[in-house]
Scaffold this motif. Structure first.
Motif, PDB file in Angstrom:
ATOM      1  N   ALA A  87      38.657 -21.411  40.439  1.00 19.35           N
ATOM      2  CA  ALA A  87      39.274 -21.660  41.746  1.00 19.35           C
ATOM      3  C   ALA A  87      39.594 -20.349  42.453  1.00 19.35           C
ATOM      4  CB  ALA A  87      40.542 -22.505  41.576  1.00 19.35           C
ATOM      5  N   GLN A  88      40.082 -19.359  41.702  1.00 19.50           N
ATOM      6  CA  GLN A  88      40.372 -18.051  42.308  1.00 19.50           C
ATOM      7  C   GLN A  88      39.095 -17.387  42.798  1.00 19.50           C
ATOM      8  OE1 GLN A  88      43.504 -16.726  42.863  1.00 19.50           O
ATOM      9  NE2 GLN A  88      42.300 -15.354  44.137  1.00 19.50           N
ATOM     10  N   GLY A  89      38.021 -17.507  42.020  1.00 20.90           N
ATOM     11  CA  GLY A  89      36.736 -16.950  42.432  1.00 20.90           C
ATOM     12  C   GLY A  89      36.228 -17.587  43.711  1.00 20.90           C
ATOM     13  N   ARG A  93      35.778 -15.768  47.318  1.00 20.62           N
ATOM     14  CA  ARG A  93      34.499 -15.818  48.026  1.00 20.62           C
ATOM     15  C   ARG A  93      34.670 -16.393  49.431  1.00 20.62           C
ATOM     16  NH1 ARG A  93      30.931 -18.736  44.490  1.00 20.62           N
ATOM     17  NH2 ARG A  93      31.445 -17.113  43.028  1.00 20.62           N
ATOM     18  N   LEU A  94      35.479 -17.436  49.559  1.00 23.25           N
ATOM     19  CA  LEU A  94      35.727 -18.010  50.881  1.00 23.25           C
ATOM     20  C   LEU A  94      36.458 -17.029  51.790  1.00 23.25           C
ATOM     21  CD1 LEU A  94      36.715 -21.682  50.014  1.00 23.25           C
ATOM     22  CD2 LEU A  94      34.646 -20.901  51.173  1.00 23.25           C
ATOM     23  N   ARG A  98      35.109 -15.544  55.243  1.00 20.91           N
ATOM     24  CA  ARG A  98      35.919 -15.690  56.449  1.00 20.91           C
ATOM     25  C   ARG A  98      36.125 -14.331  57.119  1.00 20.91           C
ATOM     26  NH1 ARG A  98      39.691 -19.169  54.693  1.00 20.91           N
ATOM     27  NH2 ARG A  98      40.584 -17.525  53.442  1.00 20.91           N
ATOM     28  N   GLU A  99      36.414 -13.307  56.306  1.00 19.58           N
ATOM     29  CA  GLU A  99      36.608 -11.955  56.844  1.00 19.58           C
ATOM     30  C   GLU A  99      35.311 -11.423  57.454  1.00 19.58           C
ATOM     31  OE1 GLU A  99      39.466 -10.315  57.153  1.00 19.58           O
ATOM     32  OE2 GLU A  99      40.502 -12.025  56.289  1.00 19.58           O
ATOM     33  N   LYS A 100      34.197 -11.689  56.794  1.00 20.51           N
ATOM     34  CA  LYS A 100      32.905 -11.242  57.315  1.00 20.51           C
ATOM     35  C   LYS A 100      32.597 -11.932  58.642  1.00 20.51           C
ATOM     36  CE  LYS A 100      28.039 -10.926  56.009  1.00 20.51           C
ATOM     37  NZ  LYS A 100      27.048 -11.279  54.991  1.00 20.51           N
ATOM     38  N   PHE A 101      32.855 -13.226  58.699  1.00 21.81           N
ATOM     39  CA  PHE A 101      32.624 -13.983  59.930  1.00 21.81           C
ATOM     40  C   PHE A 101      33.519 -13.466  61.052  1.00 21.81           C
ATOM     41  CE2 PHE A 101      33.539 -17.760  62.611  1.00 21.81           C
ATOM     42  CZ  PHE A 101      32.248 -17.985  63.082  1.00 21.81           C
ATOM     43  N   LYS A 102      34.777 -13.204  60.717  1.00 22.41           N
ATOM     44  CA  LYS A 102      35.730 -12.679  61.695  1.00 22.41           C
ATOM     45  C   LYS A 102      35.267 -11.312  62.216  1.00 22.41           C
ATOM     46  CE  LYS A 102      40.717 -12.537  61.672  1.00 22.41           C
ATOM     47  NZ  LYS A 102      41.883 -12.311  60.821  1.00 22.41           N
ATOM     48  N   ALA A 103      34.816 -10.447  61.299  1.00 19.96           N
ATOM     49  CA  ALA A 103      34.332  -9.124  61.686  1.00 19.96           C
ATOM     50  C   ALA A 103      33.102  -9.239  62.595  1.00 19.96           C
ATOM     51  CB  ALA A 103      33.996  -8.296  60.447  1.00 19.96           C
TER      52      ALA A 103
END
Length: 149
Positions: A87-89, A93-94, A98-103
């Motif tokens: 679950a942590q993995g 990853r999510l 999300r950060e990549k999409f935001k960037a």
């Protein structure tokens, strides 16, 4: 010495030190439930002459399950730990996606903003140049500075 005999031995029944209490709780819950069931069964189905016979019967009925409950406890806790790691993995990853999409959105917005800014500046320079050429055609002086922003 034989290579098979010289290897380090690892106990199948070993548990992680930080999770020791979780194993104990899982074991004792199973053991308490099973012992209660055996005690109830001995009370309802058997006629024991003395309390000692009753306690011995409950002990004999409960003890064969000790190893099974130890293994169950290890399996339960290890599966729980595995689920937590997975679950942590997935959460990491999510978050990364999300950060990549935001960037990407921010970068795209900057590119579009720069393009819009350049178009506005080009329009201002065109207007300024048009006024300069018109003043020059009329023979007038033109002292307005060119737009910079």
């Amino acid at each position: 010495m034989n290579k098979f005999l010289g290897e380090l031995r690892v106990s199948v029944m070993s548990v992680h030190e930080r999770w020791w209490y979780a194993y104990l709780v899982a074991f004792f819950i199973q053991m308490a439930i099973w012992t209660t069931m055996v005690a109830w069964d001995e009370t309802v189905r058997s006629n024991h002459a003395t309390v000692v016979e009753y306690i011995r019967a409950v002990g004999e009925g409960s003890s064969p399950m000790v190893q099974m409950f130890v293994l169950n406890s290890i399996i339960i806790i290890e599966l729980g730990r595995l689920i937590m790691v997975l679950a942590q993995g997935i959460a990491d990853r999510l978050k990364e996606r999300r950060e990549k999409f935001k960037a990407e959105l921010i970068s795209r917005g900057r590119v579009e903003g720069k393009a819009e800014g350049k178009a506005e500046l080009a329009a201002k320079v065109n207007d300024w140049n048009k006024r300069r050429l018109e003043a020059e055609a009329r023979g007038e002086g033109f002292d307005e500075p060119p737009p910079t922003e």
